[in-house]
Design a protein around this motif. Structure first.
Motif, PDB file in Angstrom:
ATOM      1  N   ASP A   1     -12.373   3.887  -2.371  1.00  0.00           N
ATOM      2  CA  ASP A   1     -11.764   2.669  -1.837  1.00  0.00           C
ATOM      3  C   ASP A   1     -11.637   2.743  -0.315  1.00  0.00           C
ATOM      4  N   TRP A   2     -11.237   3.909   0.202  1.00  0.00           N
ATOM      5  CA  TRP A   2     -11.099   4.087   1.647  1.00  0.00           C
ATOM      6  C   TRP A   2     -12.447   3.905   2.341  1.00  0.00           C
ATOM      7  N   VAL A  51      -3.663   4.022  -9.157  1.00  0.00           N
ATOM      8  CA  VAL A  51      -5.115   4.229  -9.166  1.00  0.00           C
ATOM      9  C   VAL A  51      -5.375   5.733  -9.246  1.00  0.00           C
ATOM     10  N   PRO A  52      -6.362   6.162 -10.040  1.00  0.00           N
ATOM     11  CA  PRO A  52      -6.665   7.598 -10.083  1.00  0.00           C
ATOM     12  C   PRO A  52      -7.007   8.139  -8.694  1.00  0.00           C
ATOM     13  N   LYS A  53      -6.554   9.330  -8.410  1.00  0.00           N
ATOM     14  CA  LYS A  53      -6.767   9.931  -7.093  1.00  0.00           C
ATOM     15  C   LYS A  53      -8.256  10.025  -6.752  1.00  0.00           C
ATOM     16  N   SER A  54      -9.098  10.168  -7.756  1.00  0.00           N
ATOM     17  CA  SER A  54     -10.543  10.243  -7.515  1.00  0.00           C
ATOM     18  C   SER A  54     -11.103   8.937  -6.955  1.00  0.00           C
ATOM     19  N   GLY A  81      -3.470  -2.490  -2.878  1.00  0.00           N
ATOM     20  CA  GLY A  81      -2.253  -1.913  -3.425  1.00  0.00           C
ATOM     21  C   GLY A  81      -1.904  -0.522  -2.904  1.00  0.00           C
ATOM     22  N   TYR A  82      -2.569  -0.077  -1.863  1.00  0.00           N
ATOM     23  CA  TYR A  82      -2.310   1.252  -1.311  1.00  0.00           C
ATOM     24  C   TYR A  82      -1.176   1.204  -0.293  1.00  0.00           C
ATOM     25  N   LEU A  83      -0.534   2.349  -0.121  1.00  0.00           N
ATOM     26  CA  LEU A  83       0.498   2.545   0.895  1.00  0.00           C
ATOM     27  C   LEU A  83       0.055   3.675   1.803  1.00  0.00           C
TER      28      LEU A  83
END
Length: 91
Positions: free
Chosen positions: A37-38, A29-32, A84-86
């Motif tokens: 999402d957070w 996912v793009p860092k932007s 899908g985040y870690l």
């Protein structure tokens, strides 16, 4: 209180209330997108926990606040994992 919430919502639309430090990463996912999402996961987690700062009083209020914070962190973690985040490594 309502004015503060409304101001934050208005600023959120402009990105002013977005999380500045995201403790999660997703290389797909793009860092932007990470902070959006957070923020979305935090809002969802807070709604799931159902804790409101203006409810209750007395001896158990601090306990309730601490328990709600743990629950919110757990829900937000589940939400980010589902996307899908870690978690980032702590430095």
């Amino acid at each position: 209180m309502r004015r503060a919430v409304l101001a934050c919502l208005a600023l959120a639309a402009l990105g002013g209330c977005a999380a500045t430090s995201v403790p999660w990463q997703n290389p797909d996912v793009p860092k932007s997108q990470w902070s959006r999402d957070w923020s979305a996961c935090r809002r969802w987690a807070e709604a799931q926990a159902g804790y409101r700062e203006d409810e209750g009083s007395g001896v158990f209020r601090d306990y309730d606040r601490a328990a709600a914070k743990k629950q919110i962190q757990a829900y937000a973690g589940m939400c980010m994992t589902d996307r899908g985040y870690l978690p980032t490594s702590k430095k």
